[in-house]
Design an enzyme around this catalytic site. Sequence first.
Site, PDB file in Angstrom:
ATOM      1  N   ASP A  74       0.833  -1.208   0.000  1.00  0.00           N
ATOM      2  CA  ASP A  74       0.000   0.000   0.000  1.00  0.00           C
ATOM      3  C   ASP A  74       0.865   1.255   0.000  1.00  0.00           C
ATOM      4  O   ASP A  74       2.060   1.218   0.323  1.00  0.00           O
ATOM      5  CB  ASP A  74      -0.945   0.003   1.205  1.00  0.00           C
ATOM      6  CG  ASP A  74      -0.204  -0.023   2.536  1.00  0.00           C
ATOM      7  OD1 ASP A  74       0.770  -0.776   2.654  1.00  0.00           O
ATOM      8  OD2 ASP A  74      -0.585   0.726   3.462  1.00  0.00           O
TER       9      ASP A  74
ATOM     10  N   ASP B  30       8.810   4.052  -0.997  1.00  0.00           N
ATOM     11  CA  ASP B  30       8.028   3.555   0.135  1.00  0.00           C
ATOM     12  C   ASP B  30       6.745   2.964  -0.380  1.00  0.00           C
ATOM     13  O   ASP B  30       5.746   3.650  -0.478  1.00  0.00           O
ATOM     14  CB  ASP B  30       7.764   4.721   1.107  1.00  0.00           C
ATOM     15  CG  ASP B  30       7.009   4.294   2.345  1.00  0.00           C
ATOM     16  OD1 ASP B  30       6.981   3.097   2.617  1.00  0.00           O
ATOM     17  OD2 ASP B  30       6.440   5.163   3.031  1.00  0.00           O
TER      18      ASP B  30
ATOM     19  N   GLU C 212       0.204  -1.121   5.781  1.00  0.00           N
ATOM     20  CA  GLU C 212       1.248  -0.609   6.679  1.00  0.00           C
ATOM     21  C   GLU C 212       1.076   0.874   6.944  1.00  0.00           C
ATOM     22  O   GLU C 212       1.290   1.353   8.055  1.00  0.00           O
ATOM     23  CB  GLU C 212       2.635  -0.867   6.057  1.00  0.00           C
ATOM     24  CG  GLU C 212       3.800  -0.654   7.013  1.00  0.00           C
ATOM     25  CD  GLU C 212       4.361   0.768   7.025  1.00  0.00           C
ATOM     26  OE1 GLU C 212       5.196   1.060   7.877  1.00  0.00           O
ATOM     27  OE2 GLU C 212       3.956   1.590   6.166  1.00  0.00           O
ATOM     28  N   GLU C 213       0.655   1.604   5.916  1.00  0.00           N
ATOM     29  CA  GLU C 213       0.562   3.062   6.051  1.00  0.00           C
ATOM     30  C   GLU C 213      -0.579   3.487   6.974  1.00  0.00           C
ATOM     31  O   GLU C 213      -0.684   4.655   7.331  1.00  0.00           O
ATOM     32  CB  GLU C 213       0.398   3.716   4.675  1.00  0.00           C
ATOM     33  CG  GLU C 213       1.576   3.484   3.731  1.00  0.00           C
ATOM     34  CD  GLU C 213       2.869   4.175   4.184  1.00  0.00           C
ATOM     35  OE1 GLU C 213       2.881   4.812   5.252  1.00  0.00           O
ATOM     36  OE2 GLU C 213       3.874   4.048   3.471  1.00  0.00           O
TER      37      GLU C 213
ATOM     38  N   ASP D  53      12.772  -5.826   7.081  1.00  0.00           N
ATOM     39  CA  ASP D  53      11.698  -4.968   6.562  1.00  0.00           C
ATOM     40  C   ASP D  53      12.319  -3.674   6.038  1.00  0.00           C
ATOM     41  O   ASP D  53      13.526  -3.431   6.187  1.00  0.00           O
ATOM     42  CB  ASP D  53      10.713  -4.664   7.705  1.00  0.00           C
ATOM     43  CG  ASP D  53       9.397  -4.050   7.205  1.00  0.00           C
ATOM     44  OD1 ASP D  53       9.183  -3.971   5.978  1.00  0.00           O
ATOM     45  OD2 ASP D  53       8.581  -3.646   8.068  1.00  0.00           O
TER      46      ASP D  53
ATOM     47  N   HIS E   9       6.051  10.152   1.257  1.00  0.00           N
ATOM     48  CA  HIS E   9       4.799  10.757   1.758  1.00  0.00           C
ATOM     49  C   HIS E   9       4.667  12.226   1.290  1.00  0.00           C
ATOM     50  O   HIS E   9       3.729  12.905   1.679  1.00  0.00           O
ATOM     51  CB  HIS E   9       4.689  10.703   3.298  1.00  0.00           C
ATOM     52  CG  HIS E   9       4.606   9.308   3.840  1.00  0.00           C
ATOM     53  ND1 HIS E   9       4.080   9.010   5.064  1.00  0.00           N
ATOM     54  CD2 HIS E   9       4.989   8.126   3.322  1.00  0.00           C
ATOM     55  CE1 HIS E   9       4.143   7.703   5.285  1.00  0.00           C
ATOM     56  NE2 HIS E   9       4.695   7.165   4.232  1.00  0.00           N
TER      57      HIS E   9
HETATM   58 ZN   LIG Z   1       6.709   2.176   4.188  1.00  0.00          ZN
END
Ligand SMILES: [Zn+2]
Length: 486
Positions: free
Chosen positions: A121, A154, A188-189, A215, A459
């Site tokens: 995601d 990301d 995850e977000e 990770d 982001h």
């Molecule tokens: Zn991430």
Amino acid sequence: MTTAIILLIVTLLFLVAFILLRTLFFREGRIIPAPLPEEDFYPNVISSALSVAIRCKTVSDHDHKKVDPHPFLQLKLELEKSFPRVHRTLERIDLGTPSLLFHWRGTSPDLDPIVLTGHLDVVAVDPSTETEWQHPPFGGEVADGFIWGRGAVDCKGQVVAIFQAVEHLIGNGFKPSRSIYLAFGHDEETSGTHGAPRIAAWMKSQGIHPEFVLDEGTAVVTGFLPGVKIPTGLIGIAEKGYLTLEISSQAKGGHSAMPPASTAIGSLAAAITRLENDPFPAHPQELRELFRRLGSNAPFLYQLVFANLWLFAPLAARVISRLPTANASIRTTCAATVISGGVQENALPQTASALLNLRLFPGDSVAFACERVRKVIADPSIQLRVLEGRALEATSKSPASSDAYRAIEKISAGIFGEIPLVPVLIAGMTDARFYTLVSDNVYRFTPLRMTPDDMAGIHGVNERISVEGLVNMARFYYALLRDRAA
Ligand SMILES: [Zn+2]
């Protein structure tokens, strides 16, 4: 001179020599870089795999009902097309969510498996910033040596690099001794409540105890500490906890022309001031290993202080407390972030409240933090309440000396040069925290060189990854799996 003075001088000289000697030997030995795969990693193939992955708008949302499942399905199909060998060779385990979990069965069932993880995601793009993007955020365009778009770093770049590494290993006839799991969460977000936790719980139910879990996380950066000039790999070995408290103060209302000595707002402000003046206990020893691995790459003062914490711990705490980023890694932090109270300029406020956001140092529990805040405020009229769903303990710490850590270190040295790889505490949250349920060695590391601009893209706007960086990531995972699962 009296004998006593001579004795004092000799003792002091010995002490200085002792401190200097400890400083001199306070460093990690040289890291011998691991040999890296020579073969071509097909930059065009891997770039276009990431391109199509970015075009799938897998935006997650805290309200799961608002998430469109189609892009996740589309991404799954695109990955099948891009990496046919992985999908033919590995077994896919369906846990009834859009997360993806694959198992590459090892030839030695008694060896603990490896888990490589990341997430599918991405965060949404703020529509008001769309015009600032040099390339459309969900276009996946390849231009100027970069792949552009939301998720490039990301975390789809990482997902694609892991797939490409495994695709290559299969193509080269590699048969892993240990089982390998590829685990990609889908939320995850948005705190990952349905993706990674379900995978980790499934692993626990199967008695799976991974040798290590790797990770996304911190990367290879320059200038993370003042005075450290060389690029440094930061590897997250633990995550801080999270806690939001509401503190509130009540008082009698009335006309503001005849106020009491302190109003509800005044008491609250005093409480916040007391908290700011009395920070949580510092743990400077937390940074000892970081400075040991930096060795002579750190400013001399830091080397001296951290090599001799037996003497300089209070000084270390004072020096570090002045640097907000470093300060966050030696203690629980507490910041007043929201405040409200009062309705009218000439009326006494009957209530005032504020939110305190805390990031908990491993070992400082939620209960301890609440108790300490209460104690420091020392005002029984101030109420304290934990906001619902906003209390999360810090994770356990993984060792910076395991075989997996050492492997990550030497492979990074092969790719990025002989840079230090230092253990750090992560202040944000990743899916990795859920895997501490099944493994003692959980690491958070993105094998990618990142500039401040690259970091701003995560982001933010103009998220992008260089083709070279992406290929190096694939080489990293290839080398790591070959090293730990041969
Ligand atoms: Zn991430």
